[in-house]
Design a protein around this motif. Structure first.
Motif, short mmCIF file in Angstrom:
data_model
loop_
_atom_site.label_atom_id
_atom_site.label_comp_id
_atom_site.label_asym_id
_atom_site.label_seq_id
_atom_site.Cartn_x
_atom_site.Cartn_y
_atom_site.Cartn_z
N ARG A 158 0.84 -1.21 0.00
CA ARG A 158 0.00 0.00 0.00
C ARG A 158 0.87 1.25 0.00
N LYS A 159 1.96 1.22 0.80
CA LYS A 159 2.86 2.37 0.89
C LYS A 159 4.30 1.86 0.93
N ALA A 160 5.13 2.44 0.08
CA ALA A 160 6.56 2.11 0.08
C ALA A 160 7.32 3.34 0.55
N SER A 161 8.38 3.11 1.31
CA SER A 161 9.20 4.22 1.77
C SER A 161 10.64 3.75 1.92
N PHE A 162 11.54 4.72 1.93
CA PHE A 162 12.96 4.42 2.09
C PHE A 162 13.19 3.83 3.48
N LEU A 163 14.04 2.80 3.56
CA LEU A 163 14.41 2.28 4.87
C LEU A 163 15.21 3.34 5.61
N ALA A 164 15.05 3.39 6.90
CA ALA A 164 15.84 4.32 7.72
C ALA A 164 17.32 4.00 7.53
N MET A 165 18.14 5.03 7.56
CA MET A 165 19.56 4.87 7.31
C MET A 165 20.17 3.79 8.21
#
Length: 183
Positions: free
Chosen positions: A107-114
Motif C-alpha cells: 500500500r505504501k513504500a518508503s525508504f528504509l531508515a539509514m
C-alpha cells in the motif's frame, strides 16, 4: 605483477575489483568471489567525505550520467515486510510512490531508515550497492542503468566505488530490469 588500470574522469580504476579487497565491504567481496562477471568489475579509491554522488562526480570529473544510486525501499502487505533495492541513474530518482510500490505490491513504500539499511546490508551509508545485498531482497534495476555502457556505484564502503557495465548490474542475482523505475 601490477593490475591493469583504466581512468574514469580523474579516477584510477583497478581491475578486477577483487585485487583490492580492502576497498570492498565484506558482503560485496563475498558475492564478487562467486559471481562469473567479477573480472569485469573495477574499483577505485575515493575520499570518503566525497562518497555522496554529487560531491564525487564534481570532485573527480565523472559525468553524472555515469553514476547510479542504490536506494533501499520497503513496505508491508498482510503483515509481511517486502524490501527492494532500486538502482537508478543519478540523473533520475526512483519512482517509489508508483513503480516501486506496485512492484512490491504494498500500500505504501518508503525508504528504509539509514541505520536499518546499514545494519541489514552490512554496508556503510553512502556506499550501499546492488552487489552483495541480503538474499531475500528484490533488486530492481532501471532499464536506463541496464543499457548504460558503464556505471559507477557504491562498493559497500564510503572510501571507494565500483565501476561496471550496466548490463552486468542487470545480471546480478535477483535483478529485475524495470522500464521507468527512474524518473
Amino acid at each position: 605483477m601490477t593490475q591493469p588500470t583504466d581512468v574514469l574522469g580523474r579516477l584510477q580504476l583497478t581491475r578486477p575489483a577483487l585485487a583490492r579487497p580492502d576497498l570492498l565491504a565484506d558482503p560485496v567481496a563475498s558475492v564478487l568471489r562467486r559471481w562469473p562477471h567479477a573480472h569485469d568489475v573495477a574499483v577505485t579509491e575515493i575520499d570518503p567525505e566525497l562518497a555522496d554522488t554529487a560531491a564525487m562526480t564534481d570532485a573527480y570529473d565523472v559525468p553524472l550520467e555515469v553514476s547510479a544510486n542504490c536506494v533501499v525501499v520497503g513496505g508491508r502487505r498482510a503483515g509481511d515486510e517486502r524490501v527492494a533495492a532500486c538502482v537508478v541513474l543519478a540523473t533520475t530518482r526512483a519512482d517509489v510512490n508508483n513503480a516501486v510500490r506496485r512492484l512490491l505490491d504494498v500500500r505504501k513504500a518508503s525508504f528504509l531508515a539509514m541505520d536499518d539499511a546499514v545494519e541489514r546490508t552490512g554496508m556503510e551509508y553512502g556506499g550501499i550497492t546492488p552487489v552483495g545485498l541480503p538474499g531475500a531482497w528484490q533488486l530492481l534495476v532501471d532499464a536506463q542503468v541496464a543499457t548504460s555502457d558503464v556505471v559507477i556505484v557504491g562498493s559497500g564502503v564510503r572510501r571507494s566505488k565500483l565501476v561496471l557495465a550496466g548490463a552486468a548490474v542487470a545480471q546480478l542475482p535477483r535483478a529485475v530490469v524495470v522500464e521507468g523505475l527512474g524518473r
